[in-house]
Write an enzyme that holds these catalytic residues in place. Structure first.
Site, PDB file in Angstrom:
ATOM      1  N   LYS A   1       0.826  -1.209   0.000  1.00 32.69           N
ATOM      2  CA  LYS A   1       0.000   0.000   0.000  1.00 32.69           C
ATOM      3  C   LYS A   1       0.861   1.261   0.000  1.00 32.69           C
ATOM      4  CE  LYS A   1      -3.638  -2.613   0.559  1.00 32.69           C
ATOM      5  NZ  LYS A   1      -4.308  -3.012  -0.665  1.00 32.69           N
ATOM      6  N   ARG A   2       2.135   1.086   0.269  1.00 33.05           N
ATOM      7  CA  ARG A   2       2.996   2.273   0.377  1.00 33.05           C
ATOM      8  C   ARG A   2       3.985   2.253  -0.770  1.00 33.05           C
ATOM      9  NH1 ARG A   2       5.801   1.644   5.707  1.00 33.05           N
ATOM     10  NH2 ARG A   2       6.767   3.582   5.038  1.00 33.05           N
TER      11      ARG A   2
END
Ligand SMILES: [Zn+2]
Length: 277
Positions: A251-252
């Site tokens: 997600k990052r």
């Protein structure tokens, strides 16, 4: 002979989460004295960008990946980009249709959500409630004006078992843990489930190494292997990489992209040493 694969999607820059799973795949292929195939999963025309394909190859090489077959070097089971393998997915869809394994569905995602009393979302959204599933022996409503999704009819109540190389014995119940799933989308594209099964079989992959978020997908894919008369490979799902707060690295994207880490002067050796193995 062992044949493994790296199957990145060029929808963004590769990040640490990918690298770690791929590294496991490479180690397992090497330890088995086998071959590693690089397959470019570039089917998602909306999200796919050419610049990411070039960056992907560069980042993989920088990190220390070596493959024996791939879009850059060719090999006996090419082409190695999914966008060039449409005819194979089309043939598989025809086979599923001829065998009565799939049916046309015109529900929107909203329809599926509305039809459920208590929707519980999985990786492919809620379990499809079977709105368009035909009664046995029924003819399909052709309605040619609007192309349908083609859904695979799962054997309700059947338990799908497999032994994962990392997580051990897995079991999922069709109709409860997952419902009838899309194999061909109304926008005329094969689904991930179909393309990956067709390619892993055609490329004679003996072990699929990928993230644990795909454990449930494996149950669906085992049903596709069976319907297509293909032998499933072995599966090894890697634990998902999380940061200190437990958030998934996937997600990052930007902070942990291999590009940015490299620009910051981090070496692949340092990155690999940071992994608790
Ligand atoms: Zn439907």
């Amino acid at each position: 002979m062992y044949r493994g694969r790296l199957a990145p999607s060029p929808t963004g820059f590769l990040h640490m989460g990918h690298a770690r799973t791929f590294w496991t795949a490479q180690c397992r292929a090497r330890n088995a004295g086998g071959a590693l195939v690089l397959r470019n999963e570039d089917l998602d025309a909306q999200r796919f960008r050419l610049e990411f394909t070039d960056a992907m190859l560069e980042d993989l090489r920088w990190f220390g990946f070596h493959w024996q077959e791939g879009p850059d070097c060719g090999g006996p089971f090419g082409p190695y980009a999914q966008s060039q393998r449409r005819h194979l997915y089309q043939a598989a869809l025809e086979k599923l249709r001829a065998g009565g394994w799939v049916y046309p569905c015109r529900c929107s995602r909203q329809d599926v959500l509305r039809a459920l009393q208590a929707p519980h979302a999985g990786e492919e959204g809620p379990v499809y409630p079977g709105t368009c599933r035909p009664k046995p022996g029924a003819k399909f409503d052709p309605r040619p004006s609007k192309p349908p999704n083609w859904r695979f009819r799962v054997p309700d109540g059947e338990t799908i078992c497999f032994v994962d190389g990392c997580f051990g014995r897995q079991q999922f119940q069709a109709g409860r843990d997952f419902g009838d799933f899309v194999v061909w989308r109304h926008d005329d594209a094969p689904s991930y489930q179909l393309s990956v099964v067709v390619d892993d079989a055609a490329m004679k992959i003996t072990e699929v190494v990928r993230g644990a978020d795909l454990l449930l997908s494996t149950a669906r894919q085992i049903l596709l292997y069976r319907a297509l008369g293909l032998e499933p490979p072995a599966f090894y799902h890697c634990p998902l990489v999380t940061d200190k707060s437990g958030a998934r690295l996937a997600k990052r994207h930007d902070a942990l992209s291999l590009r940015n880490l490299r620009a910051a002067g981090v070496t692949p050796e340092t990155l690999r040493q940071s992994w608790p193995l």
